[in-house]
Design an enzyme around this catalytic site. Structure first.
Site, PDB file in Angstrom:
ATOM      1  CD  GLU A 151       9.107  49.442  29.235  1.00 62.69           C
ATOM      2  OE1 GLU A 151       7.738  49.513  29.218  1.00 62.69           O
ATOM      3  OE2 GLU A 151       9.808  50.250  29.276  1.00 62.69           O
ATOM      4  CB  ALA A 210      13.268  56.302  28.516  1.00 70.30           C
ATOM      5  CD  GLU A 229       9.818  52.027  33.991  1.00 70.83           C
ATOM      6  OE1 GLU A 229      10.537  51.481  32.637  1.00 70.83           O
ATOM      7  OE2 GLU A 229       9.769  51.160  34.790  1.00 70.83           O
ATOM      8  N   GLY A 243      13.044  51.156  30.421  1.00 68.12           N
ATOM      9  CA  GLY A 243      12.883  50.989  28.741  1.00 68.12           C
ATOM     10  C   GLY A 243      14.121  49.971  28.700  1.00 68.12           C
TER      11      GLY A 243
HETATM   12  N1  T1G Z   1      18.574  58.732  31.663  1.00 73.60           N
HETATM   13  C1  T1G Z   1      19.510  59.949  31.581  1.00 73.60           C
HETATM   14  N2  T1G Z   1      20.212  60.110  32.277  1.00 73.60           N
HETATM   15  C2  T1G Z   1      20.732  59.045  33.169  1.00 73.60           C
HETATM   16  C3  T1G Z   1      19.732  58.076  33.281  1.00 73.60           C
HETATM   17  C4  T1G Z   1      18.637  57.784  32.288  1.00 73.60           C
HETATM   18  N3  T1G Z   1      17.742  56.688  32.407  1.00 73.60           N
HETATM   19  N4  T1G Z   1      20.073  57.109  34.382  1.00 73.60           N
HETATM   20  C5  T1G Z   1      21.162  57.575  34.811  1.00 73.60           C
HETATM   21  N5  T1G Z   1      21.761  58.929  34.286  1.00 73.60           N
HETATM   22  C6  T1G Z   1      22.810  59.884  34.387  1.00 73.60           C
HETATM   23  C7  T1G Z   1      22.798  60.281  35.917  1.00 73.60           C
HETATM   24  O1  T1G Z   1      22.109  61.346  35.862  1.00 73.60           O
HETATM   25  C8  T1G Z   1      24.242  60.469  36.263  1.00 73.60           C
HETATM   26  O2  T1G Z   1      24.535  61.715  35.446  1.00 73.60           O
HETATM   27  C9  T1G Z   1      24.898  59.250  35.482  1.00 73.60           C
HETATM   28  O3  T1G Z   1      24.040  58.682  34.437  1.00 73.60           O
HETATM   29  C10 T1G Z   1      25.236  58.304  36.245  1.00 73.60           C
HETATM   30  O4  T1G Z   1      24.329  57.784  37.057  1.00 73.60           O
HETATM   31  C11 T1G Z   1       9.682  53.853  28.465  1.00 73.60           C
HETATM   32  C12 T1G Z   1       9.714  55.913  30.542  1.00 73.60           C
HETATM   33  C13 T1G Z   1      21.572  52.978  36.230  1.00 73.60           C
HETATM   34  C14 T1G Z   1      21.513  52.271  38.548  1.00 73.60           C
HETATM   35  O5  T1G Z   1      14.882  55.015  36.383  1.00 73.60           O
HETATM   36  O6  T1G Z   1      18.916  54.179  38.777  1.00 73.60           O
HETATM   37  O7  T1G Z   1      12.771  54.000  30.824  1.00 73.60           O
HETATM   38  O8  T1G Z   1      25.083  63.064  37.339  1.00 73.60           O
HETATM   39  O9  T1G Z   1      25.049  58.570  39.370  1.00 73.60           O
HETATM   40  O10 T1G Z   1      24.736  55.244  40.918  1.00 73.60           O
HETATM   41  O11 T1G Z   1       9.413  52.298  30.258  1.00 73.60           O
HETATM   42  O12 T1G Z   1      21.468  55.763  37.341  1.00 73.60           O
HETATM   43  O13 T1G Z   1      27.068  61.856  36.039  1.00 73.60           O
HETATM   44  O14 T1G Z   1      25.546  63.805  35.028  1.00 73.60           O
HETATM   45  O15 T1G Z   1      22.863  57.567  38.850  1.00 73.60           O
HETATM   46  O16 T1G Z   1      25.957  54.028  39.082  1.00 73.60           O
HETATM   47  C15 T1G Z   1      14.035  54.219  34.057  1.00 73.60           C
HETATM   48  C16 T1G Z   1      17.536  55.528  36.373  1.00 73.60           C
HETATM   49  C17 T1G Z   1      13.808  55.473  33.103  1.00 73.60           C
HETATM   50  C18 T1G Z   1      16.999  53.941  35.899  1.00 73.60           C
HETATM   51  C19 T1G Z   1      23.399  53.703  37.961  1.00 73.60           C
HETATM   52  N6  T1G Z   1      15.307  53.876  34.497  1.00 73.60           N
HETATM   53  N7  T1G Z   1      19.153  55.441  36.701  1.00 73.60           N
HETATM   54  O17 T1G Z   1      23.412  54.355  39.288  1.00 73.60           O
HETATM   55  O18 T1G Z   1      25.088  56.041  38.726  1.00 73.60           O
HETATM   56  S1  T1G Z   1      12.085  55.766  32.714  1.00 73.60           S
HETATM   57  C20 T1G Z   1      15.522  54.385  35.754  1.00 73.60           C
HETATM   58  C21 T1G Z   1      19.415  54.743  37.777  1.00 73.60           C
HETATM   59  C22 T1G Z   1      11.771  54.661  31.328  1.00 73.60           C
HETATM   60  C23 T1G Z   1      10.182  53.505  29.804  1.00 73.60           C
HETATM   61  C24 T1G Z   1      10.203  54.397  30.865  1.00 73.60           C
HETATM   62  C25 T1G Z   1      21.006  54.924  38.104  1.00 73.60           C
HETATM   63  C26 T1G Z   1      21.635  53.498  37.668  1.00 73.60           C
HETATM   64  P1  T1G Z   1      25.750  62.611  36.015  1.00 73.60           P
HETATM   65  P2  T1G Z   1      24.151  57.554  38.411  1.00 73.60           P
HETATM   66  P3  T1G Z   1      24.864  55.084  39.462  1.00 73.60           P
END
Ligand code: T1G
Ligand code: NAD
Length: 685
Positions: free
Chosen positions: A104, A62, A124, A101
């Site tokens: 999912e 998400a 999450e 998400g």
């Molecule tokens: N939403 C918004 N921005 C995101 C994002 C996300 N989910 N994931 C990464 N970014 C941005 C991050 O801030 C950075 O921005 C750029 O992308 C590159 O990320 C309903 C509620 C995917 C493994 O927890 O683990 O889904 O600093 O530097 O090292 O169940 O990002 O460049 O401006 O980290 O290559 C669940 C979170 C969400 C995964 C890539 N998902 N992301 O790593 O690059 S909750 C997560 C990561 C959800 C649902 C629920 C990592 C990555 P900027 P990065 P990276």
């Protein structure tokens, strides 16, 4: 504005393509785009549907930047239920990292394929949340209860090969993913739709839920989300999908509105922000780091060497003599054997890493390395001598770094003719485990040296934070008032256990006096001895530690410090001899010892951190307050679900923190408790 989601009929396959850089997050336009594409696919001539993403990864979750803002339709669960409800086979094709998400989305498809190097996960819990779009109900139906619980409470992504074993994906495509997935979808046009929500949860041991509750109440002490995840999975075993989904939704929204998730989301972005140096262009040139030298194979040198070897970078470890070298190498052997025993590393990987570490007593062996990290005794004169020597033996362009905890990096740099190549790289003990790396910028450190070390940190799986030069940089400087108050609380009436228990109940991974025993009471003692008496601060706040050090009670490394340690189990126990020392020293200062309430202990220690943190931001030693939160969560065991000391102070309210510090000033004196002007401004304006 063009939608980040496109839909096109390719032959008899309806292809939904998501293209929302950088990580295809499920922002509102993406949700709307999928919603509309599914409606189109439902009524067109397609015989199967393929969901695939452009860019470096499948949907990574998400859109976290939308959290905390007014929610906007369509809701994710509705989008996924609509996708799953299609009456033609739906295939998801995964590359990169399908997370949260994103995974999912794939779980609501009927069939899943992935590239060999893809990863899937439901992380999450690291945001203080749970998979809130069907993940807690669909994943156990595919992988079974235990695997699903591991995936969601651990939050660690798994490789495609493991996901295939668990039944979370059906196929790995070794060739071009898009072509292979299209071909597979064409084959599946004759296959039945296979809705995960209509499948029962496989047989399982009903006691598993309480087992996980017990384990996580320790491993994720204080965190609510892991316990909610267990409740949701247990519910999935008892009721139909729709009822389970409603329970999941309610618990998801409760967590989303809670302070723990707000704190952990703050840290998610703080960690990424910390890697950026204000004013340093993204394309600043970097030096290549292919070989590293480490000076000193003690507590830190060994762990630092392992961090580089674990990342595949060859290391030369230099010790003062062969005895010191063998001692250092045996510490490394023992640590690798321990990791293999605990299943953290395979035997093969451990021996490959170990083979990358060479030992020597000859500084000449550092002539061709790209980076040297010095980790010898905390003696400024010794360090300057070593840097002068490195200046002679190291090649031009080699980066010279010190792992000092406190010393003046500028003075060390001045011992060389190349201060532009010198900086601090401050690791944390145990260095092969702790993720934090303070990158200390000297007044002459070159930009390319900084840029090189900030990205090198990621390569060795560390979280870098930039710090300016001052006594103790960010973390250890803030530790001064923290330890001062811990030891003042002890001499004023609390026992070491009472102080440590109060801080561990607050959520610290380990209480301050146990940390002192782990790091070594001698390190602080030697640092104080290097200072003139009038710069050591309030003697009541270090007298007991000095007595212990002079008795050779350095902590775990000598079997006793503030506590006694069992040589086999390393378990700590209280020691009446320490209480006698405390009472004797209190009497010597004329202190009448009193009962100290737990909340006073917590406020004195945590607000001591916060107040010093404010000064560090004022002085520009830290670029931003959120960097301090990253330092304390990744380097000092500050509870992740409180977001770090500065975020915690913001959550409590600058006004309340300011008031409490003013109360402490009136009770304990202005020398220790003058509110930082930044705090005063935040509290009063
Ligand atoms: N939403 C918004 N921005 C995101 C994002 C996300 N989910 N994931 C990464 N970014 C941005 C991050 O801030 C950075 O921005 C750029 O992308 C590159 O990320 C309903 C509620 C995917 C493994 O927890 O683990 O889904 O600093 O530097 O090292 O169940 O990002 O460049 O401006 O980290 O290559 C669940 C979170 C969400 C995964 C890539 N998902 N992301 O790593 O690059 S909750 C997560 C990561 C959800 C649902 C629920 C990592 C990555 P900027 P990065 P990276
Ligand atoms: P330590 O006493 O465990 O190890 C120091 C090693 O340096 C010893 O093995 C010694 O033989 C070696 N040494 C001394 N002089 C040398 C020389 N001229 N050439 C080569 N080797 C030499 O100390 P430590 O705890 O590993 O601390 C090392 C440095 O790291 C200190 O500056 C300390 O402040 C810093 N540090 C320590 C910690 C910690 O928690 N212990 C954490 C971060 C930083």
């Amino acid at each position: 504005m063009t939608s980040p989601v496109s839909y096109a009929l390719e032959g008899n396959i309806g292809v939904i393509t998501v293209d929302n850089p950088p990580v295809n997050a499920l922002s509102q336009p993406v949700r709307q785009g999928i919603w509309d594409a599914v409606a189109e696919a439902a009524s067109d001539a397609s015989e199967a549907v393929l969901v695939i993403c452009e860019g470096r990864t499948f949907i990574a979750g998400a859109d976290i930047t939308e959290f905390g803002k007014p929610p906007a339709e369509p809701w994710l669960p509705d989008v996924f239920n609509r996708l799953e409800a299609l009456d033609k086979p739906v295939v998801a094709a995964i590359h990169g990292t399908a997370l949260g998400g994103g995974f999912e989305t794939a779980l609501s498809a009927h069939y899943r394929c992935a590239a060999p190097d893809a990863k899937v996960g439901l992380p999450e819990v690291h945001l203080g949340l749970l998979p809130g779009a069907g993940g807690t109900q669909r994943s156990p139906r595919l992988a079974g209860v235990e695997a699903a619980l591991e995936l969601m409470t651990g939050g660690k992504p798994i490789p495609a090969s493991r996901a295939l074993e668990l039944g979370l994906i059906d196929k790995i495509i070794d060739t071009d993913l898009r072509e292979g997935a299209l071909a597979w979808a064409a084959e599946l046009t004759a296959a039945p739709v296979r809705r995960t929500t209509e499948q029962p949860v496989p047989e399982h041991d009903a006691t598993i839920f309480d087992t996980f509750r017990g384990v996580l109440s320790k491993r994720a002490r204080g965190q609510i989300a892991p316990q909610h995840i267990i409740d949701c999975v247990e519910t999935a075993t008892k009721v139909p999908f729709a009822e389970g989904e409603a329970v999941e939704r309610a618990k998801f929204l409760e967590l989303m509105r809670g302070s723990q998730s707000a704190a952990m989301r703050h840290l998610f972005f703080a960690e990424r922000q910390a890697a950026k140096i204000d004013g340093l262009p993204k394309d600043t040139p970097q030096r290549s780091i292919d070989r590293v030298g480490i000076i000193g194979g003690g507590t830190m040198g060994g762990g630092i060497a392992m961090s580089f070897a674990n990342a595949g970078i060859p290391v030369t470890l230099i010790e003062v003599d062969n005895e010191g070298l063998q001692r250092g190498l045996s510490i490394i052997e023992r640590n690798y054997a321990g990791s293999v025993k605990r299943g953290k590393l395979s035997d093969d990987k451990a021996s490959k890493c170990r083979a990358l570490i060479a030992g020597s007593t000859d500084y000449g062996d550092l002539a061709s390395v790209d980076l040297v990290i010095e980790a010898v005794f905390e003696d400024p004169e010794l360090k300057k001598k070593i840097f002068a020597r490195l200046d002679d033996v190291c090649k031009p362009g080699a980066i010279l770094a010190t792992n000092t905890s406190y010393q003046d990096v500028n003075a060390i740099a001045a011992a060389t003719g190349r201060p532009q190549d010198v900086l601090g790289l401050h690791f944390f003990s145990p260095a092969n485990i702790m993720k934090l790396l303070e990158v200390v910028r000297g007044e002459k450190t070159a930009d390319d040296v900084l840029a090189t070390c900030m990205s090198l940190a990621k390569r060795i799986r560390k979280v870098p934070v930039l710090a300016g030069v001052c006594y103790g940089f960010i973390g250890n400087r803030m530790l001064q008032p923290y330890f001062r108050e811990a030891q003042l609380c002890v001499i004023e009436g609390a026992t070491p256990e009472q102080v440590d228990n109060a801080m561990e109940a607050f959520g610290m991974a380990m209480g301050p006096l146990r940390v002192a025993d782990l790091a070594g009471i001698d390190v602080g003692y030697k640092a104080r001895q290097a200072l003139p008496e009038d710069e050591r601060g309030d003697p009541r706040a270090y007298r007991v530690a000095d007595v212990l050090a002079e008795m050779g009670r350095f902590g775990q490394k000598t079997g006793s410090g503030f506590y006694r340690y069992d040589p086999e189990t390393r378990r700590h126990s209280s020691d009446t001899e320490v209480i006698e020392i405390i009472e004797r020293e209190a009497a010597a200062f004329g202190i009448e010892r009193r009962e100290i309430p737990g909340d006073e202990i917590v406020d004195r220690l945590v607000y001591g951190l916060v107040n010093e943190g404010m000064r560090i931001v004022e002085e520009g030693i830290a670029q931003r307050a959120s960097d301090i939160d990253v330092v304390y969560v990744y380097g000092y065991g500050f509870p992740v679900w409180r977001g770090g000391p500065m975020h915690y102070a913001e959550a409590v309210g600058a006004g309340r923190v300011y008031e409490r510090i003013c109360e402490f000033r009136d009770r304990f004196g202005a020398e220790a408790w003058t509110p930082a002007s930044l705090l005063e401004t935040l509290a009063t304006e």
